[in-house]
Design a protein around this motif. Sequence first.
Motif, PDB file in Angstrom:
ATOM      1  N   UNK A   1      -2.285   5.553  -2.738  1.00  0.00           N
ATOM      2  CA  UNK A   1      -3.040   5.504  -1.486  1.00  0.00           C
ATOM      3  C   UNK A   1      -2.157   4.916  -0.391  1.00  0.00           C
ATOM      4  N   UNK A   2      -2.242   5.516   0.771  1.00  0.00           N
ATOM      5  CA  UNK A   2      -1.372   5.068   1.862  1.00  0.00           C
ATOM      6  C   UNK A   2      -2.133   5.142   3.180  1.00  0.00           C
ATOM      7  N   UNK A   3      -1.971   4.123   3.995  1.00  0.00           N
ATOM      8  CA  UNK A   3      -2.571   4.100   5.325  1.00  0.00           C
ATOM      9  C   UNK A   3      -1.534   3.742   6.371  1.00  0.00           C
ATOM     10  N   UNK A   4      -1.716   4.257   7.572  1.00  0.00           N
ATOM     11  CA  UNK A   4      -0.735   4.059   8.650  1.00  0.00           C
ATOM     12  C   UNK A   4      -1.448   3.640   9.923  1.00  0.00           C
ATOM     13  N   UNK A   5      -0.807   2.775  10.689  1.00  0.00           N
ATOM     14  CA  UNK A   5      -1.302   2.409  12.015  1.00  0.00           C
ATOM     15  C   UNK A   5      -0.119   2.376  12.975  1.00  0.00           C
ATOM     16  N   UNK A   6      -0.280   3.061  14.095  1.00  0.00           N
ATOM     17  CA  UNK A   6       0.775   3.110  15.102  1.00  0.00           C
ATOM     18  C   UNK A   6       0.906   1.763  15.808  1.00  0.00           C
ATOM     19  N   UNK A   7       2.044   1.500  16.434  1.00  0.00           N
ATOM     20  CA  UNK A   7       2.227   0.216  17.126  1.00  0.00           C
ATOM     21  C   UNK A   7       1.588   0.199  18.508  1.00  0.00           C
ATOM     22  N   UNK A   8       1.475  -0.992  19.049  1.00  0.00           N
ATOM     23  CA  UNK A   8       1.079  -1.215  20.443  1.00  0.00           C
ATOM     24  C   UNK A   8      -0.249  -0.546  20.770  1.00  0.00           C
ATOM     25  N   UNK A   9      -1.241  -0.805  19.919  1.00  0.00           N
ATOM     26  CA  UNK A   9      -2.578  -0.261  20.133  1.00  0.00           C
ATOM     27  C   UNK A   9      -3.480  -1.330  20.739  1.00  0.00           C
ATOM     28  N   UNK A  10      -4.341  -0.910  21.633  1.00  0.00           N
ATOM     29  CA  UNK A  10      -5.254  -1.841  22.279  1.00  0.00           C
ATOM     30  C   UNK A  10      -6.159  -2.496  21.240  1.00  0.00           C
ATOM     31  N   UNK A  11      -6.290  -3.813  21.308  1.00  0.00           N
ATOM     32  CA  UNK A  11      -7.158  -4.550  20.405  1.00  0.00           C
ATOM     33  C   UNK A  11      -6.493  -5.017  19.131  1.00  0.00           C
ATOM     34  N   UNK A  12      -5.272  -4.559  18.856  1.00  0.00           N
ATOM     35  CA  UNK A  12      -4.542  -4.994  17.658  1.00  0.00           C
ATOM     36  C   UNK A  12      -3.479  -5.990  18.108  1.00  0.00           C
ATOM     37  N   UNK A  13      -3.755  -7.270  17.888  1.00  0.00           N
ATOM     38  CA  UNK A  13      -2.897  -8.322  18.427  1.00  0.00           C
ATOM     39  C   UNK A  13      -2.030  -8.998  17.379  1.00  0.00           C
ATOM     40  N   UNK A  14      -2.430  -8.943  16.105  1.00  0.00           N
ATOM     41  CA  UNK A  14      -1.697  -9.671  15.069  1.00  0.00           C
ATOM     42  C   UNK A  14      -1.317  -8.736  13.931  1.00  0.00           C
ATOM     43  N   UNK A  15      -0.319  -9.175  13.158  1.00  0.00           N
ATOM     44  CA  UNK A  15       0.099  -8.395  11.994  1.00  0.00           C
ATOM     45  C   UNK A  15      -1.025  -8.313  10.966  1.00  0.00           C
ATOM     46  N   UNK A  16      -1.820  -9.376  10.839  1.00  0.00           N
ATOM     47  CA  UNK A  16      -2.928  -9.348   9.884  1.00  0.00           C
ATOM     48  C   UNK A  16      -3.949  -8.282  10.263  1.00  0.00           C
ATOM     49  N   UNK A  17      -4.299  -8.205  11.538  1.00  0.00           N
ATOM     50  CA  UNK A  17      -5.214  -7.154  11.980  1.00  0.00           C
ATOM     51  C   UNK A  17      -4.634  -5.774  11.669  1.00  0.00           C
ATOM     52  N   UNK A  18      -3.362  -5.605  11.964  1.00  0.00           N
ATOM     53  CA  UNK A  18      -2.713  -4.311  11.774  1.00  0.00           C
ATOM     54  C   UNK A  18      -2.741  -3.883  10.310  1.00  0.00           C
ATOM     55  N   UNK A  19      -2.385  -4.790   9.424  1.00  0.00           N
ATOM     56  CA  UNK A  19      -2.354  -4.471   7.994  1.00  0.00           C
ATOM     57  C   UNK A  19      -3.760  -4.199   7.466  1.00  0.00           C
ATOM     58  N   UNK A  20      -4.731  -5.008   7.883  1.00  0.00           N
ATOM     59  CA  UNK A  20      -6.104  -4.820   7.402  1.00  0.00           C
ATOM     60  C   UNK A  20      -6.662  -3.465   7.826  1.00  0.00           C
ATOM     61  N   UNK A  21      -6.394  -3.063   9.060  1.00  0.00           N
ATOM     62  CA  UNK A  21      -6.894  -1.768   9.538  1.00  0.00           C
ATOM     63  C   UNK A  21      -6.235  -0.628   8.768  1.00  0.00           C
ATOM     64  N   UNK A  22      -4.917  -0.724   8.579  1.00  0.00           N
ATOM     65  CA  UNK A  22      -4.208   0.321   7.841  1.00  0.00           C
ATOM     66  C   UNK A  22      -4.708   0.406   6.403  1.00  0.00           C
ATOM     67  N   UNK A  23      -4.994  -0.747   5.793  1.00  0.00           N
ATOM     68  CA  UNK A  23      -5.493  -0.758   4.414  1.00  0.00           C
ATOM     69  C   UNK A  23      -6.880  -0.120   4.331  1.00  0.00           C
TER      70      UNK A  23
END
Length: 376
Positions: free
Chosen positions: A327-349
């Motif tokens: 299973x793999x998830x991806x999130x692009x950089x510099x998105x509105x509302x994504x301020x921290x690495x933890x948020x980024x990883x959780x959304x991608x997961x």
Amino acid sequence: APLDEEMLNAIVREAARSSYEVLGIRGYDLDHGTAVPLYFLQRNGWKGRVVALGYSFLSNEDHLRFGSCITRAASDTGRPTAFVASGDLSHRLKPEAPAGYNPNAYLFDQEIVEAIRESEPERIINIDQDLRKMAGECGYRSMLVAFGATKEMARACEVLNYEAPFGVGYLVAQIARPNGSSENKKSNQDDVDKQAKEQRRGGALTALARQAVETFVRERRVIEKPSLEDPMLNERAACFVSIKTDEGNLRGCIGTVEPAKETLADEIKTNAISSATRDPRFPPVAPSELSHLRYSVDVLSTPEPAKFEELDPKVYGVIVEDERGLRRGLLLPDLQGVETARQQVDIAARKAGLAPETPLKLFRFRVERFRETGAD
């Protein structure tokens, strides 16, 4: 600004010697071609006299000759004179442009900018007139007069700035300077060159995405060969194509983590059509929506393994995988509302369907992001 009567009379005399008649127009407000440069000149402290000249509908050669008349008139007065050629380049660079949209209109602006950068005004004088008409410009004849006025001077062509924020091309450039004037530093010109190159490239990529979607939605066919040429389109790279509405709401976003096609052009075409018709979160785009959509293209670098502390959601996109790579998830950089690495990883997961606390493998990547206006 006060009228320079002496200069005007000299221009009228020199024009008459070349069988041209200069007609005075009084009682009308200044047009934008005159008012805009005067505003900036006066705001920066200039207090000189001025002659405002409009161009005619005579031939291109006539405008060049009239420029020579102005040079002779300036010489007759014996005073230093600056010539400002005012007008816009293409009016058709974006869907919201005032003269409508043409995906190839940027080619006119590109040729003008590159010709000045290479100190080759003859390329502008001899430009394809069908291309000029397609672009819907209003500054070409002003440039011809300027080239005629400076043809005996040493060329000192320099692109100072180019942008097209409203779908109209705005170029600031110098084509000649008096002897003894200092040149701008090369580093400044390099910055301008890079900016202009990126603007042209971004226009080519997003225009291709738009062309692919509009052709498919209207005609149910895939365009065979891009009508827009850019060296980057021939490279092999992964990309995401995002589509948003005029209001900024997401309408589709699909892409590839690794290149699936032989060229970026084919990658953009495929992902653009998929974003418009196969994003499971939205119904397929309808023809009635096409004029209200905005496109952006993210070109991905090769992903690299990363530790959590090496992530930065403003700089890097992230890919998360379970330990078996199923299973793999991806999130692009510099998105509105994504301020921290933890948020980024959780959304991608969550996008990957992975439960909280699942051990993850992390990868990071950079993107080059190209947007149409309104696609933020």
